[in-house]
Design an enzyme around this catalytic site. Structure first.
Site, mmCIF file in Angstrom:
data_model
loop_
_atom_site.group_PDB
_atom_site.id
_atom_site.type_symbol
_atom_site.label_atom_id
_atom_site.label_comp_id
_atom_site.label_asym_id
_atom_site.label_seq_id
_atom_site.Cartn_x
_atom_site.Cartn_y
_atom_site.Cartn_z
ATOM 1 N N GLY A 155 -41.423 13.179 33.015
ATOM 2 C CA GLY A 155 -41.063 13.715 31.711
ATOM 3 C C GLY A 155 -41.145 12.613 30.666
ATOM 4 N NE ARG A 156 -38.938 14.735 24.667
ATOM 5 C CZ ARG A 156 -38.229 15.845 24.837
ATOM 6 N NH1 ARG A 156 -37.307 15.899 25.788
ATOM 7 N NH2 ARG A 156 -38.429 16.895 24.067
ATOM 8 C CB ILE A 157 -37.182 8.950 30.771
ATOM 9 C CG1 ILE A 157 -36.193 9.378 29.682
ATOM 10 C CG2 ILE A 157 -36.779 7.582 31.334
ATOM 11 C CD1 ILE A 157 -34.781 9.642 30.174
ATOM 12 C CB SER A 176 -44.111 15.030 37.891
ATOM 13 O OG SER A 176 -43.198 15.599 36.982
ATOM 14 N NE ARG A 177 -39.960 21.436 37.709
ATOM 15 C CZ ARG A 177 -38.746 21.685 37.228
ATOM 16 N NH1 ARG A 177 -37.850 22.269 37.995
ATOM 17 N NH2 ARG A 177 -38.437 21.339 36.011
ATOM 18 C CB ALA A 237 -32.927 10.072 37.143
ATOM 19 N NE ARG A 238 -28.117 13.851 34.754
ATOM 20 C CZ ARG A 238 -28.328 13.127 33.662
ATOM 21 N NH1 ARG A 238 -28.505 11.819 33.769
ATOM 22 N NH2 ARG A 238 -28.384 13.681 32.478
ATOM 23 C CD GLU A 267 -22.338 8.223 37.018
ATOM 24 O OE1 GLU A 267 -21.845 8.413 35.890
ATOM 25 O OE2 GLU A 267 -23.541 8.061 37.201
ATOM 26 C CG HIS A 285 -24.145 6.846 33.483
ATOM 27 N ND1 HIS A 285 -23.822 8.042 34.087
ATOM 28 C CD2 HIS A 285 -25.183 7.129 32.642
ATOM 29 C CE1 HIS A 285 -24.628 9.005 33.630
ATOM 30 N NE2 HIS A 285 -25.455 8.461 32.754
ATOM 31 N N GLY A 287 -27.705 3.714 30.582
ATOM 32 C CA GLY A 287 -29.084 3.937 30.180
ATOM 33 C C GLY A 287 -29.261 4.223 28.703
#
Length: 328
Positions: A155-157, A176-177, A237-238, A267, A285, A287
């Site tokens: 994606g963008r990132i 990527s999907r 990301a996550r 977290e 965290h 970013g």
């Protein structure tokens, strides 16, 4: 001014002031992250909620806040919110995409370079007074220039990370999907690959995929076994994309060379074993943690609320189905 909003965390004073021109604003009075029960207590009589990605907004919260019409999430991700329940309850959910792309891509590179060149490890050693001077074999890391970077999620990132890799003359492959067009791939200088191929080839694996049920523990025991012993994992990301116990095991058994993490599954909890490892860089965290980005996030979060109150469609609606059903 009949509408009321509860804001769970202190954001830009400038944009809070703008919000106060349109709504009655109640700000978290405790100066810390709130528990779920505290959010329910403060938001129970509010029409709107401005929350952060650290706040879990589930069906229990929504049940406790019957007046709630919109949840403005201060962040691009929204897996902290039960969007399906919000949609069925007629609650609009918005987010703040786009504005944190460069900040997160920059931090990704900071972490990648840090773990590759053992910067944080060296910093700790110097602070402990254990540096004895220059030696040929001291704190040898690995070069980044010319290596293969594997990006999961384009994606963008992910694209911003790939663009920066050109400065290091890296071979960039991605999974990527949604595949980019051939023109986009050529412009970025990237090549699509299967996930297995990426894991097997990459010297650095950087995660930029969204968190969904399908991507839960995407990097688990089997994925880690496919990586090179000399490879590094970077996650901005996550947290739940990575099975943390499996990562700790792979690092302990020297199945991969190292990891650099900015996000975690529970977290702010971080597995104790990861904290003890020298070949792991752990960031809190951060970013999107630049002055410019956090101001932009506040602007979008507030704009989403103000547009809604004016009867206009917010710029960044997550659950478009709910908007179209109720207001379209």
């Amino acid at each position: 001014m009949g509408h009321r909003v509860f804001v769970t965390s202190l954001i830009s004073q400038h944009y809070l002031s703008k919000l106060k021109e349109h709504m009655e604003v109640e700000l978290n009075p405790l100066n810390r992250q709130l528990t779920q029960s505290e959010i329910m207590q403060f938001a129970r009589d509010k029409d709107a909620l401005l929350c952060t990605v650290s706040d879990e907004i589930n069906s229990e919260v929504m049940d406790a806040c019957p007046r709630l019409k919109i949840i403005s999430n201060y962040g691009v991700g929204y897996n902290n919110i039960d969007v399906e329940r919000a949609t069925s309850s007629g609650i609009i959910v918005t987010n703040t995409p786009g504005v944190l792309t460069d900040a997160t891509a920059d931090l990704t590179w900071a972490l990648l370079l840090d773990v590759a060149r053992r910067v944080s490890e060296g910093d700790r050693l110097v602070r402990r007074g254990e540096w004895k001077g220059w030696e040929p074999g001291f704190l040898l890391g690995t070069e980044v220039t010319g290596k293969t970077l594997g990006i999961i999620g384009m994606g963008r990132i992910g694209q911003a990370v790939a663009y920066r890799a050109r400065a290091f003359h890296m071979n960039v492959i991605y999974y990527s999907r949604t595949r980019l067009s051939s023109e986009e791939e050529q412009k970025l200088g990237v090549r699509w690959s299967s996930l297995n191929e990426l894991l097997e080839e990459a010297d650095f694996v950087s995660l930029h995929a969204p968190y969904t049920p399908e991507t839960h523990h995407l990097i688990g025991r089997q994925a880690l076994k496919k990586m090179k012993k000399s490879a590094y994992l970077i996650n901005t990301a996550r947290g739940p994309l990575v099975d943390e116990p499996s990562l700790a095991e792979a690092l302990r058994n020297q199945e991969i060379a190292g990891a650099a993490l900015d996000v975690y599954e529970r977290e702010p909890e971080v597995p104790a074993e990861l904290k003890e490892m020298e070949n792991v860089v752990l960031a809190p965290h951060m970013g999107s943690a630049t002055v410019e980005t956090r101001e932009a996030m506040a602007r979008l979060a507030v704009e989403n609320l103000i547009c809604f109150l004016k009867g206009e469609r917010p710029p960044h609606v997550v659950n478009t189905r709910a908007w179209e059903k109720l207001y379209g």
